[in-house]
Design a protein around this motif. Structure first.
Motif, mmCIF file in Angstrom:
data_model
loop_
_atom_site.group_PDB
_atom_site.id
_atom_site.type_symbol
_atom_site.label_atom_id
_atom_site.label_comp_id
_atom_site.label_asym_id
_atom_site.label_seq_id
_atom_site.Cartn_x
_atom_site.Cartn_y
_atom_site.Cartn_z
ATOM 1 N N GLU A 1 0.824 -1.212 0.000
ATOM 2 C CA GLU A 1 0.000 0.000 0.000
ATOM 3 C C GLU A 1 0.857 1.262 0.000
ATOM 4 O O GLU A 1 1.897 1.316 0.644
ATOM 5 C CB GLU A 1 -0.914 0.014 1.227
ATOM 6 C CG GLU A 1 -2.092 -0.948 1.128
ATOM 7 C CD GLU A 1 -3.016 -0.836 2.338
ATOM 8 O OE1 GLU A 1 -2.629 -0.143 3.306
ATOM 9 O OE2 GLU A 1 -4.090 -1.449 2.315
ATOM 10 N N TYR A 2 0.413 2.250 -0.751
ATOM 11 C CA TYR A 2 1.003 3.593 -0.700
ATOM 12 C C TYR A 2 -0.004 4.570 -1.294
ATOM 13 O O TYR A 2 -0.938 4.172 -2.000
ATOM 14 C CB TYR A 2 2.340 3.644 -1.444
ATOM 15 C CG TYR A 2 2.305 3.232 -2.897
ATOM 16 C CD1 TYR A 2 2.051 4.160 -3.917
ATOM 17 C CD2 TYR A 2 2.545 1.910 -3.264
ATOM 18 C CE1 TYR A 2 2.051 3.785 -5.246
ATOM 19 C CE2 TYR A 2 2.540 1.524 -4.594
ATOM 20 C CZ TYR A 2 2.296 2.458 -5.584
ATOM 21 O OH TYR A 2 2.288 2.079 -6.905
ATOM 22 N N LYS A 3 0.200 5.841 -1.006
ATOM 23 C CA LYS A 3 -0.771 6.849 -1.438
ATOM 24 C C LYS A 3 -0.517 7.317 -2.868
ATOM 25 O O LYS A 3 -1.324 7.113 -3.761
ATOM 26 C CB LYS A 3 -0.752 8.031 -0.468
ATOM 27 C CG LYS A 3 -1.314 7.684 0.905
ATOM 28 C CD LYS A 3 -1.342 8.912 1.804
ATOM 29 C CE LYS A 3 -1.929 8.552 3.179
ATOM 30 N NZ LYS A 3 -1.941 9.724 4.096
ATOM 31 N N THR A 4 0.603 7.975 -3.095
ATOM 32 C CA THR A 4 0.865 8.567 -4.410
ATOM 33 C C THR A 4 2.150 8.075 -5.051
ATOM 34 O O THR A 4 2.282 8.106 -6.271
ATOM 35 C CB THR A 4 0.931 10.104 -4.299
ATOM 36 O OG1 THR A 4 1.939 10.466 -3.350
ATOM 37 C CG2 THR A 4 -0.404 10.677 -3.859
ATOM 38 N N ASN A 5 3.104 7.619 -4.261
ATOM 39 C CA ASN A 5 4.413 7.242 -4.781
ATOM 40 C C ASN A 5 4.815 5.888 -4.203
ATOM 41 O O ASN A 5 4.629 5.647 -3.007
ATOM 42 C CB ASN A 5 5.447 8.317 -4.409
ATOM 43 C CG ASN A 5 6.731 8.167 -5.208
ATOM 44 O OD1 ASN A 5 7.352 7.113 -5.206
ATOM 45 N ND2 ASN A 5 7.138 9.228 -5.888
ATOM 46 N N ILE A 6 5.385 5.051 -5.045
ATOM 47 C CA ILE A 6 5.774 3.714 -4.597
ATOM 48 C C ILE A 6 6.828 3.759 -3.499
ATOM 49 O O ILE A 6 6.977 2.818 -2.719
ATOM 50 C CB ILE A 6 6.268 2.873 -5.800
ATOM 51 C CG1 ILE A 6 6.253 1.383 -5.440
ATOM 52 C CG2 ILE A 6 7.656 3.339 -6.261
ATOM 53 C CD1 ILE A 6 6.491 0.463 -6.607
ATOM 54 N N GLN B 1 5.930 -5.951 -8.808
ATOM 55 C CA GLN B 1 4.780 -6.611 -8.181
ATOM 56 C C GLN B 1 4.005 -5.639 -7.294
ATOM 57 O O GLN B 1 2.765 -5.630 -7.286
ATOM 58 C CB GLN B 1 5.251 -7.793 -7.335
ATOM 59 C CG GLN B 1 5.882 -8.921 -8.127
ATOM 60 C CD GLN B 1 6.349 -10.036 -7.212
ATOM 61 O OE1 GLN B 1 5.535 -10.775 -6.658
ATOM 62 N NE2 GLN B 1 7.656 -10.156 -7.039
ATOM 63 N N THR B 2 4.739 -4.824 -6.550
ATOM 64 C CA THR B 2 4.098 -3.861 -5.647
ATOM 65 C C THR B 2 3.226 -2.888 -6.422
ATOM 66 O O THR B 2 2.087 -2.595 -6.018
ATOM 67 C CB THR B 2 5.175 -3.088 -4.859
ATOM 68 O OG1 THR B 2 5.966 -4.016 -4.114
ATOM 69 C CG2 THR B 2 4.534 -2.091 -3.903
ATOM 70 N N PRO C 1 -5.462 1.745 -6.743
ATOM 71 C CA PRO C 1 -5.504 1.238 -8.119
ATOM 72 C C PRO C 1 -4.114 0.890 -8.642
ATOM 73 O O PRO C 1 -3.116 1.415 -8.154
ATOM 74 C CB PRO C 1 -6.102 2.408 -8.909
ATOM 75 C CG PRO C 1 -5.701 3.623 -8.129
ATOM 76 C CD PRO C 1 -5.713 3.202 -6.690
ATOM 77 N N MET C 2 -4.079 0.011 -9.635
ATOM 78 C CA MET C 2 -2.805 -0.466 -10.153
ATOM 79 C C MET C 2 -1.986 0.689 -10.730
ATOM 80 O O MET C 2 -2.502 1.511 -11.494
ATOM 81 C CB MET C 2 -3.038 -1.522 -11.231
ATOM 82 C CG MET C 2 -1.752 -2.108 -11.807
ATOM 83 S SD MET C 2 -2.050 -3.497 -12.927
ATOM 84 C CE MET C 2 -2.985 -2.686 -14.231
ATOM 85 N N ASP C 3 -0.720 0.752 -10.375
ATOM 86 C CA ASP C 3 0.200 1.789 -10.857
ATOM 87 C C ASP C 3 0.884 1.273 -12.114
ATOM 88 O O ASP C 3 2.027 0.817 -12.097
ATOM 89 C CB ASP C 3 1.225 2.111 -9.755
ATOM 90 C CG ASP C 3 1.822 3.501 -9.918
ATOM 91 O OD1 ASP C 3 1.769 4.033 -11.046
ATOM 92 O OD2 ASP C 3 2.337 4.034 -8.936
#
Length: 315
Positions: free
Chosen positions: A173-178, A203-204, A210-212
């Protein structure tokens, strides 16, 4: 002579009455068999529909592949990251466990509802309430729903609170940046090679909701370039070909590198089995539907016939 005739007529009428009652009992037994057959056809049809819906997932799981990435795989070369996340997540075991729970809930709820209605009819008060087929069917449906809800609660309490699964979800999980993810932080704290980091971060990005997609594409491209330059080192890192195959097909729509190409054969074999089982299950659903209608019509005719006979007895 008249007395003998009267006696014989009385005996005849008694014999007719006995035969009539025996025929009535047999007719009711036949109706009950029709109802049991109708409910069995309904249960088999429901199970076939459920099996058809999860057909691809189940067969793909046996081949350890999936149309989309389902879990985070940490290779042995990233043991330090694995230690930080927790025990290795096993998607196949979770899927099989979920399907077994589904089968358990269907069978127990169906059989349990039959027993509840059967024993409920033994009570004098409920005998009057459950006299008609509609009332009995409604009682069966309510019992089925209550049993299903109870088993679903038990499943949630015993299986749904899986801390290991939660750890894997939290790690990606993350908000805006991996770089905000736990996986990225664990990688930075560990001394692992760059290809392994690319493998984990791709994978992360895919598992993040949503998928990055852009980030996943960038890391997969780096990993593909590394494989092109060092094809022999892919296996030494402990990468799973199935995992790379799933990521490449999900992001690029095709298999990009040789390391994952062997999985194409496995996927084609799985797709053939999926197509064949879908045909079989579809035919099974149609047959169950026809049997359900057939037994329903027979039960309707027998019920009307019994109703007329019972009405004549009352008159």
């Amino acid at each position: 002579m008249s007395k003998l005739k009267d006696t014989s007529s009385v005996h005849l009428s008694v014999q007719q009455q006995v035969e009539f009652e025996q025929g009535l009992v047999q007719l009711k037994a036949r109706r009950n068999k029709m109802r049991a057959s109708m409910m069995l056809s309904l249960l088999l049809g429901i199970m076939a529909v459920v099996a058809l819906y999860f057909n691809q997932q189940l067969i793909y799981a046996f081949f350890e592949i999936s149309p989309t990435l389902q879990q985070l795989h940490v290779p042995f070369s990233a043991q330090a990251v694995q230690d930080r996340i927790g025990g290795q997540n096993d998607y196949f075991s979770h899927l099989i466990q979920w399907i077994l729970w589904l089968g358990l809930k269907l069978s127990v709820s169906f059989v349990g509802a039959i027993f509840i209605v059967f024993f409920a009819k033994k009570w004098r008060y409920l005998q009057q309430k459950l006299k008609g087929f509609v009332q009995t069917s409604l009682a069966f449906l309510i019992s089925f729903i209550l049993l299903w809800a109870g088993l679903s609660y038990a499943q949630h309490e015993w299986v749904g609170g899986d801390r290991q699964q939660e750890q894997y979800i939290e790690a990606v999980e993350y908000k805006t940046n991996i770089q905000q993810s736990d996986v990225y932080r664990y990688i930075q704290d560990s001394q692992i090679d760059e290809p392994v980091a690319d493998y984990l971060l791709a994978q992360t990005a895919i598992l993040h909701r949503p998928m990055d997609r852009d980030v996943a594409k960038a890391y997969l491209t780096k990993l593909a370039n590394f494989e092109e330059a060092n094809p022999q080192q892919m296996a030494t890192y402990g990468f799973k070909p199935e995992q790379i195959w799933m990521m490449q097909n999900q992001i690029f729509g095709k298999t990009m590198t040789g390391f994952a190409q062997d999985i194409d054969k496995k996927a084609n074999e799985a797709n053939n089995i999926v197509a064949n089982t879908q045909r079989i299950l579809t035919v099974g659903i149609v047959i169950c539907a026809l049997l359900l209608v057939f037994f329903y019509l027979l039960n309707w005719r027998l019920s009307k016939r019994l109703g007329r006979i019972e009405q004549q007895l009352l008159e």
